[in-house]
Design an enzyme around this catalytic site. Structure first.
Site, PDB file in Angstrom:
ATOM      1  N   CYS A  37       9.840   0.465 -11.118  1.00 14.77           N
ATOM      2  CA  CYS A  37       9.368   0.628  -9.746  1.00 14.77           C
ATOM      3  C   CYS A  37       8.101  -0.198  -9.510  1.00 14.77           C
ATOM      4  O   CYS A  37       7.011   0.191  -9.956  1.00 14.77           O
ATOM      5  CB  CYS A  37       9.087   2.110  -9.475  1.00 14.77           C
ATOM      6  N   CYS A  63       5.398   1.577  -7.353  1.00 13.82           N
ATOM      7  CA  CYS A  63       4.644   2.608  -8.076  1.00 13.82           C
ATOM      8  C   CYS A  63       3.638   1.968  -9.039  1.00 13.82           C
ATOM      9  O   CYS A  63       2.514   2.434  -9.157  1.00 13.82           O
ATOM     10  CB  CYS A  63       5.562   3.492  -8.908  1.00 13.82           C
ATOM     11  N   ASP A  64       4.038   0.911  -9.730  1.00 14.74           N
ATOM     12  CA  ASP A  64       3.238   0.444 -10.865  1.00 14.74           C
ATOM     13  C   ASP A  64       2.637  -0.954 -10.696  1.00 14.74           C
ATOM     14  O   ASP A  64       1.830  -1.374 -11.536  1.00 14.74           O
ATOM     15  CB  ASP A  64       4.115   0.443 -12.134  1.00 14.74           C
TER      16      ASP A  64
END
Ligand SMILES: Cc1cc2nc3c(=O)[nH]c(=O)nc-3n(C[C@H](O)[C@H](O)[C@H](O)COP(=O)(O)OP(=O)(O)OC[C@H]3O[C@@H](n4cnc5c(N)ncnc54)[C@H](O)[C@@H]3O)c2cc1C
Length: 330
Positions: free
Chosen positions: A150, A153-154
């Site tokens: 992701c 997200c990261d």
């Protein structure tokens, strides 16, 4: 103390809430929340069990540019919130719960979570799909330590770092381009010599100076001591092996439908997608499937939302017919 099979104290299991609902929706992605919106507007007060991914996969992506009605694009997570708000406005209930078992051989259908047993007259399954893994040495060990599925997200953790993106479809390119906001370089490794992604994305990737490509290659291992330090590559044409230093690996190589719960109860294809007819009807009357759980082809927010709406419309008809056939039975 007595324990049941799932390891929870037996006394706790006995106190499980039991609740009857007309329509239960499994999943809070575009398909599930669209189904909930339609069912709510038909005054069925549908219950949505979100699963762990509220908003579904769409919530994982930074921006969605191809959902109609948002000419400037819309944040993936924001779109999920809007779907939920709209469904709730008309009376849908959204619970942060995950189904751990279903029994579709009885009526009403039984859907169990850790804290409750729900008895549902009809069911819309919209449990979507989950990212595929490469299954190579180092992947599992370094997930969360440089290996990710992701970018939204990261990506932030890779400021001025080198990242490798694995895959050649829309998701790989979209997420790779998003990563160029942070990373110093984005290397897209693809097992073929051409991409599957759409033309606009391909052009953007080729035009971006931070993006480069390694063609005809697969990862054979991810290496690093606590953190990712590099990937081992194999050229599938020449057989040549090499080591590419990198700080992060983002994997976008497709998805597997989340259908484990329904194995043996619903007809599925050889890849595990639930089989439906054109009306979203599964092999069990009263059970509908919508979105990526039943769709290996289109796999988009707009198509999943459309299937969710269709499934709910059919469930509404089914419930109306049931009422006529057995008046007075809720
Ligand atoms: C990185 C990425 C970028 C993308 N970008 C785009 C894009 O730009 N445009 C586009 O159109 N599409 C995009 N997609 C695809 C799009 O997100 C999906 O097609 C869409 O989300 C599928 O919707 P769905 O409702 O079928 O399933 P999902 O979104 O997969 O939702 C499944 C839901 O089911 C829930 N669930 C699973 N198991 C259970 C259970 N046991 N009990 C209860 N709930 C459960 C999950 O928590 C989740 O809420 C992207 C996907 C990814 C991964």
């Amino acid at each position: 103390m007595e324990f049941n099979l799932s390891g929870f104290p037996a006394a706790e299991a006995q106190q499980k809430k039991v609740e009857s609902v007309r329509l239960l929706v499994l999943g809070s992605g575009p398909a599930g929340l669209s189904a909930a919106l339609y069912a709510a507007r038909a005054e069925l007060t549908p219950l949505v069990l979100t699963g762990v991914e509220i908003g579904g996969q769409a919530g994982l992506t930074f921006i969605i540019e191809n959902y109609p009605g948002f000419p400037e694009g819309v944040g993936g997570y924001q779109l999920g919130e809007l779907f939920q708000k709209q469904a709730e406005k008309f009376g849908a209930r959204v619970e942060f719960e995950t189904a751990s078992a279903v029994d579709l051989s009885r009526r009403p259908f039984k859907i169990s979570t850790y804290g409750a047993d729900y008895l549902a007259d009809s069911l819309v399954i919209a449990t979507g799909a989950s990212s595929n893994h490469l299954g190579i040495p180092g992947e599992k060990e370094l997930t969360g330590h440089g290996v990710s599925y992701c970018a939204t997200c990261d990506g932030y953790f890779f400021k001025e770092k080198r990242v490798v993106v694995v895959g050649g479809g829309d998701s790989a390119l979209e997420e790779g381009l998003f990563l160029t906001r942070y990373a110093s370089s984005v290397t897209i490794v693809h097992r073929r010599d051409s991409l599957r992604a759409g033309a606009i994305l391909q052009k953007r990737a080729h035009d971006n100076p931070k993006v480069n490509f390694v063609w005809n290659s697969v990862l054979t291992a991810i290496v690093g001591d606590h953190l990712v330090e590099g990937v081992k590559l194999k050229n599938v044409v020449s057989g040549e092996e090499s080591l590419l230093p990198t700080d992060g690996v983002f994997i976008f190589i497709g998805h597997t439908p989340n259908t484990e719960l329904f194995k043996g109860q619903l007809e599925m294809d050889e890849r595990g997608y639930i089989k439906t007819d054109m009306l979203m009807q599964t092999s069990v009357p009263g059970v509908y499937a919508a979105g990526e759980v039943a769709d290996p082809n289109f796999r988009q927010v707009v198509t999943s939302a459309g299937m969710g709406a269709a499934a709910a419309m059919q469930a509404i008809k089914y419930l109306e017919k049931e009422e006529v056939q057995s008046p007075g039975v809720a």
